[in-house]
Design an enzyme around this catalytic site. Structure first.
Site, PDB file in Angstrom:
ATOM      1  N   HIS A  23      42.894  44.531  49.164  1.00 52.25           N
ATOM      2  CA  HIS A  23      41.519  43.730  49.024  1.00 52.25           C
ATOM      3  C   HIS A  23      40.569  42.559  49.755  1.00 52.25           C
ATOM      4  O   HIS A  23      40.639  43.043  51.497  1.00 52.25           O
ATOM      5  CB  HIS A  23      42.396  42.295  49.975  1.00 52.25           C
ATOM      6  CG  HIS A  23      41.989  41.231  49.386  1.00 52.25           C
ATOM      7  ND1 HIS A  23      42.922  39.919  48.758  1.00 52.25           N
ATOM      8  CD2 HIS A  23      40.702  40.668  49.978  1.00 52.25           C
ATOM      9  CE1 HIS A  23      42.428  39.161  49.114  1.00 52.25           C
ATOM     10  NE2 HIS A  23      41.193  38.849  49.760  1.00 52.25           N
TER      11      HIS A  23
ATOM     12  N   HIS B 228      36.539  42.252  50.003  1.00 47.79           N
ATOM     13  CA  HIS B 228      35.330  41.032  48.543  1.00 47.79           C
ATOM     14  C   HIS B 228      33.560  42.340  49.358  1.00 47.79           C
ATOM     15  O   HIS B 228      33.561  42.145  50.466  1.00 47.79           O
ATOM     16  CB  HIS B 228      34.946  39.879  48.777  1.00 47.79           C
ATOM     17  CG  HIS B 228      36.554  38.936  48.847  1.00 47.79           C
ATOM     18  ND1 HIS B 228      36.424  38.509  47.566  1.00 47.79           N
ATOM     19  CD2 HIS B 228      37.387  39.020  49.537  1.00 47.79           C
ATOM     20  CE1 HIS B 228      37.969  38.362  48.089  1.00 47.79           C
ATOM     21  NE2 HIS B 228      38.482  38.291  48.406  1.00 47.79           N
TER      22      HIS B 228
ATOM     23  N   HIS C 298      43.986  34.055  44.556  1.00 51.89           N
ATOM     24  CA  HIS C 298      43.781  34.266  45.758  1.00 51.89           C
ATOM     25  C   HIS C 298      44.878  33.351  45.824  1.00 51.89           C
ATOM     26  O   HIS C 298      44.865  31.910  45.657  1.00 51.89           O
ATOM     27  CB  HIS C 298      42.250  33.660  45.987  1.00 51.89           C
ATOM     28  CG  HIS C 298      41.447  35.191  46.852  1.00 51.89           C
ATOM     29  ND1 HIS C 298      41.265  36.096  46.182  1.00 51.89           N
ATOM     30  CD2 HIS C 298      41.589  34.786  48.328  1.00 51.89           C
ATOM     31  CE1 HIS C 298      40.713  37.083  47.146  1.00 51.89           C
ATOM     32  NE2 HIS C 298      40.731  36.203  48.359  1.00 51.89           N
TER      33      HIS C 298
ATOM     34  N   GLU D 179      45.863  30.772  50.959  1.00 47.05           N
ATOM     35  CA  GLU D 179      45.449  31.003  51.954  1.00 47.05           C
ATOM     36  C   GLU D 179      45.162  29.160  53.126  1.00 47.05           C
ATOM     37  O   GLU D 179      45.342  29.551  53.549  1.00 47.05           O
ATOM     38  CB  GLU D 179      44.023  31.571  51.532  1.00 47.05           C
ATOM     39  CG  GLU D 179      43.268  32.317  53.106  1.00 47.05           C
ATOM     40  CD  GLU D 179      41.617  32.399  52.498  1.00 47.05           C
ATOM     41  OE1 GLU D 179      41.422  32.498  51.151  1.00 47.05           O
ATOM     42  OE2 GLU D 179      41.290  33.344  53.296  1.00 47.05           O
TER      43      GLU D 179
ATOM     44  N   ASP E 105      39.173  41.752  53.877  1.00 44.93           N
ATOM     45  CA  ASP E 105      39.186  40.448  53.063  1.00 44.93           C
ATOM     46  C   ASP E 105      37.677  40.642  52.846  1.00 44.93           C
ATOM     47  O   ASP E 105      36.775  41.366  52.223  1.00 44.93           O
ATOM     48  CB  ASP E 105      39.730  39.267  53.848  1.00 44.93           C
ATOM     49  CG  ASP E 105      39.516  38.348  53.188  1.00 44.93           C
ATOM     50  OD1 ASP E 105      39.209  38.531  51.586  1.00 44.93           O
ATOM     51  OD2 ASP E 105      40.018  36.945  52.937  1.00 44.93           O
ATOM     52  N   ASP E 106      37.067  40.242  54.125  1.00 45.84           N
ATOM     53  CA  ASP E 106      35.766  40.239  54.491  1.00 45.84           C
ATOM     54  C   ASP E 106      34.504  40.577  56.057  1.00 45.84           C
ATOM     55  O   ASP E 106      34.716  40.170  56.365  1.00 45.84           O
ATOM     56  CB  ASP E 106      34.604  39.235  54.243  1.00 45.84           C
ATOM     57  CG  ASP E 106      35.341  37.999  52.905  1.00 45.84           C
ATOM     58  OD1 ASP E 106      34.519  38.888  51.742  1.00 45.84           O
ATOM     59  OD2 ASP E 106      36.220  37.687  53.433  1.00 45.84           O
TER      60      ASP E 106
HETATM   61  N1  ADE Z   1      35.532  35.483  48.644  1.00 46.19           N
HETATM   62  C1  ADE Z   1      35.403  36.091  49.802  1.00 46.19           C
HETATM   63  N2  ADE Z   1      36.140  35.775  51.130  1.00 46.19           N
HETATM   64  C2  ADE Z   1      37.086  34.863  50.616  1.00 46.19           C
HETATM   65  C3  ADE Z   1      38.056  34.499  51.182  1.00 46.19           C
HETATM   66  N3  ADE Z   1      38.555  34.579  52.317  1.00 46.19           N
HETATM   67  N4  ADE Z   1      39.029  33.520  50.160  1.00 46.19           N
HETATM   68  C4  ADE Z   1      38.460  33.077  49.615  1.00 46.19           C
HETATM   69  N5  ADE Z   1      37.568  33.814  48.886  1.00 46.19           N
HETATM   70  C5  ADE Z   1      36.810  34.307  49.575  1.00 46.19           C
HETATM   71 ZN    ZN Z   2      39.857  37.454  50.000  1.00 43.48          ZN
END
Ligand code: ADE
Ligand code: ZN
Length: 324
Positions: free
Chosen positions: A8, A10, A186, A189, A267-268
């Site tokens: 996971h 992006h 997703h 969250e 994630d990011d």
């Molecule tokens: N797109 C990029 N990061 C995300 C996240 N944490 N939750 C949902 N969409 C995303």
């Molecule tokens: Zn994500």
């Protein structure tokens, strides 16, 4: 160092601030509202998405994307990762003027370059973005289903969970499922346990992006465990976005103890000041996981990977130290 696998991340969200600044210089853009003192600035999910969209817009050519994927997978491999699935977003690339095919081919080229240098295996999960609307998500699913790229093995939906209903995306997921793609979505969250239940009821994914708010409902935890649905947990992301107050409050250990299949993901990463390596270090420090327990998390990830049987067997062999 335990071997790692990531399910996971992006890819646009993996671009380090230095790389984004370089791209901004190339395209004559001012990064100061979004990057200060070498870090991304944002204060809530909406402003996070704004910074994310700004940076994504600075990747415009095939070479920009190839370099981004190469850069990220190479850094992952240096941190001990043997496998990486990246979320791709044809919608973001389209805004920057690149066709879904050119964008996907370019990311695939970057992944191939990283594999040649480091051996890391990579696959792509095409995502639709909730805040872009149902039609755009179905378009992403149709692309994923017909693109034929050998590294595209999954389909997912990301973006702002507060928008739309999961039921709205059933058709998109059916298109992807029929094409043989792995399914992840997703949920759980920003929205509570009900969104995880809705994902299970309507989308029937083998994995859920985050899903951690299942912790709010003991019956649902049991269902997640019984159905063997894999949770793509991203602890630092959850703390940064204030889903939980601290690592001590994070449900990763409780979900694991309840028999849920959990994995560790970034994630990011630069937005949340993390990396896959840091997520494993956090699990060691805050969730009391030793190397054996962390290797089991990597095994869960590889077993849940959207990858062909032969590659999966090879990756499991590497984890067992049978081959490199
Ligand atoms: N797109 C990029 N990061 C995300 C996240 N944490 N939750 C949902 N969409 C995303
Ligand atoms: Zn994500």
């Amino acid at each position: 160092m335990p071997l790692k696998a990531e399910l996971h991340c992006h890819i646009e969200g993996a671009a380090a601030p230095e790389l984004v600044i370089r791209q901004a210089q190339k395209y004559g853009k001012d990064t100061s509202p979004y990057i200060q003192d070498g870090s991304f600035v944002w204060h809530d999910f909406t402003s996070f998405l704004a910074a994310y969209d700004f940076s994504s817009d600075l990747f415009r050519t095939e070479e920009d994307y190839a370099r981004l994927a190469d850069h990220y997978l190479t850094s992952l491999a240096r941190d001990g990762a043997i496998y990486s699935e990246i979320f791709t977003s044809p919608d973001h690339a389209g805004k920057a003027g690149l066709s879904p095919k050119a964008y996907t081919d370019a990311l695939g080229e970057g992944m191939t370059r990283a594999k040649a240098k480091t051996g890391i295996e990579g696959r792509m999960i095409v995502t639709g973005v909730r805040n872009a609307g149902v039609e755009s998500i179905e378009q992403a699913a149709r692309f994923a289903a017909r693109c034929g790229h050998p590294l595209v093995t999954g389909f997912g939906v990301a973006g702002d969970e507060r928008m739309g209903d999961l039921e709205d995306y059933v058709r998109a997921f059916e298109i992807a499922r029929e094409a043989g793609l792995g399914i992840t979505v997703h949920a759980g969250e920003l929205m509570g346990w009900e969104s995880v239940e809705a994902a299970l009821d309507h989308i029937r994914p083998s994995r859920i992006g985050h899903g951690v708010r299942a912790i709010e409902n003991p019956d649902l935890i049991r269902r997640v465990a019984d159905e063997g649905v894999v949770l793509e947990c991203c602890p630092s992301s959850n703390i940064a976005l204030k889903v939980f107050d601290s690592f001590a409050d994070h449900p990763f250990p409780a979900l694991l103890a309840a028999g849920c299949k959990v994995t560790l993901n970034s994630d990011d990463p630069p937005y949340f000041r993390t990396s896959l390596k840091r997520e494993y270090d956090i699990a060691a420090e805050h969730f009391s996981m030793n190397d054996k327990a962390l290797a089991a998390v990597t095994r869960t990830a590889i077993n849940a990977a959207f990858v062909d049987k032969k590659t999966k067997a090879m990756l499991l062999g590497r984890l067992d130290g049978k081959s490199r």
